[in-house]
Write a protein that holds these residues in place. Structure first.
Motif: not given
Length: 403
Positions: A290-294, A346-352
């Protein structure tokens, strides 16, 4: 007869009655004393968390499963130390701790087989032996047949006496069934697109038709052809919804071949899961990452925050209109996306990021055997997703395809 004498005689009578009951209890058969009274595993009661290892053996003293508790929780030795379904294990331990001895059964070794409680060293033993390590006193139990009227026949190893316990005790003999089966759960509603790349041939790509829709559109359809059944196309997007493993082994023991197929799942909020799949020994293997597409994540957060602001502004307007119309209304609370968009982002990115990290913690270093019905949905070519061609007649006219 004075009062003192009466009291003395009464005390003597009580003592006599207690003594008689004690003698009768002492002389009663063990089954009468123990029925509903004695615990099957007294050392386990209030000490479930002390258990460090559960060893399960079958006929011929064969070790079927070794469940070990360590720094990473409960793991299964036979599967390279993969995580155990701790809920299932705890349920078994609780049943053992709460089980009572209901009725005394045979103590003759030549009759153990009729109850399934013979020593598992025998090649034809029907029962299963469970050994608990970590308790103050060792606990080894042979679990035999179920009683048709309820309960299970058991015998504590080393003891001649067998028993009927009131608990329904079943111990899985298949090591794979002790594994934690859940892998990932990304519902199709969260999927934006899927790309299937076979070992040989052209990639197949599906894409959600509308952001809030359920149907997916097949891209790059060849000229003169039409997409096939929508159910088949949509099922591809549902592969990661409640995906579970059938079995697992260290990835080093099941390397993917060069011609393995690929499946890339992209979510609407930037999470990307890449699956590599192949067949071996009649089973469907897969590794996942799994990866996160920034960029995709940033775009999704922008859209989400904009939606929150629109909804908040509408709620404020509605509250204001209610006040003007003499209706009691409360001003809506400002969401974080409005009061502090940067912190909300920041919270949303941290959750993802946490979601991706959690997936990789389960995926990393393992090759999974997937259920056939799930794997079949990624084992698709373009031809599988198109309407069948209508057969041409001798006169060159087309006839409807059979349905």
């Amino acid at each position: 007869m004075n009062q003192k004498t009466i009291i003395s005689l009464a005390l003597l009578a009580v003592i006599a009655i207690v003594a008689a009951v004690a003698v009768k209890r002492h002389e009663a058969p063990l089954s009468e004393v123990a029925a509903g009274d004695a615990w099957l595993a007294p050392a386990l009661r209030d000490h479930i968390n002390d258990v460090r290892q559960v060893l399960i053996k079958g006929a011929g003293d064969k070790v079927l499963a070794t469940l070990v508790r360590g720094d990473k929780g409960w793991t299964l030795a036979q599967k390279g130390g993969y995580a155990v379904d701790s809920g299932k294990l705890r349920e078994l331990l609780l049943k053992l701790a709460e089980a009572r001895l209901i009725e005394q059964k045979t103590g003759a070794a030549d009759k153990y087989a009729t109850l399934g409680v013979q020593d598992v060293a025998a090649a034809d033993a029907k029962g299963v032996q469970i050994e608990l390590d970590g308790l103050a006193q060792p606990f080894v139990l042979i679990i035999g047949d179920s009683n048709p009227r309820g309960g299970t026949y058991v015998r504590r190893a080393g003891e001649a006496q067998s028993w009927l316990t009131g608990a329904s005790l079943t111990v899985d003999r298949d090591a794979a069934n002790w594994l934690r089966k859940d892998l990932v759960s990304l519902p199709a509603t969260r999927i934006a697109s899927v790309t299937l790349t076979p070992g040989e041939g052209k990639p197949v790509r599906i894409e959600k038709q509308a952001a809030d829709g359920a149907d997916f559109h097949l891209l790059d359809v060849p000229k003169g052809r039409e997409p096939g059944d929508a159910f088949t196309i949509n099922a591809i997007a549902g592969v990661l919804d409640g995906l579970q493993l059938d079995d697992v082994m260290p990835a080093a023991e099941a390397p993917a071949p060069a011609a393995a197929r690929k499946a890339r799942f992209e979510t609407v909020d930037g999470v990307v899961v890449e699956l590599t799949g192949w067949d071996r020994d009649g089973k469907h293997f897969a590794t996942l990452t799994a990866v996160l597409d920034d960029a995709a994540a940033a775009h999704a957060i922008d859209a989400a925050q904009a939606k929150v602001k629109v909804e908040y502004d509408k709620a404020v307007a509605d509250a204001s209109a209610n006040e003007e119309g003499d209706k009691a209304g409360e001003a809506p609370l400002k969401p974080l996306a409005v009061t502090d968009p940067a912190k909300d982002r920041a919270n949303r990115l941290a959750a993802l990021g946490g979601e991706v990290a959690g997936m990789n913690a389960r995926f990393g270093g393992w090759a999974f055997v997937l259920p056939a019905y799930k794997y079949a949905n990624i084992d698709k070519s373009m031809a599988d997703l198109l309407k069948p061609l209508e057969p041409a007649t001798a006169a060159g006219k087309a006839t409807p395809a059979k349905r």
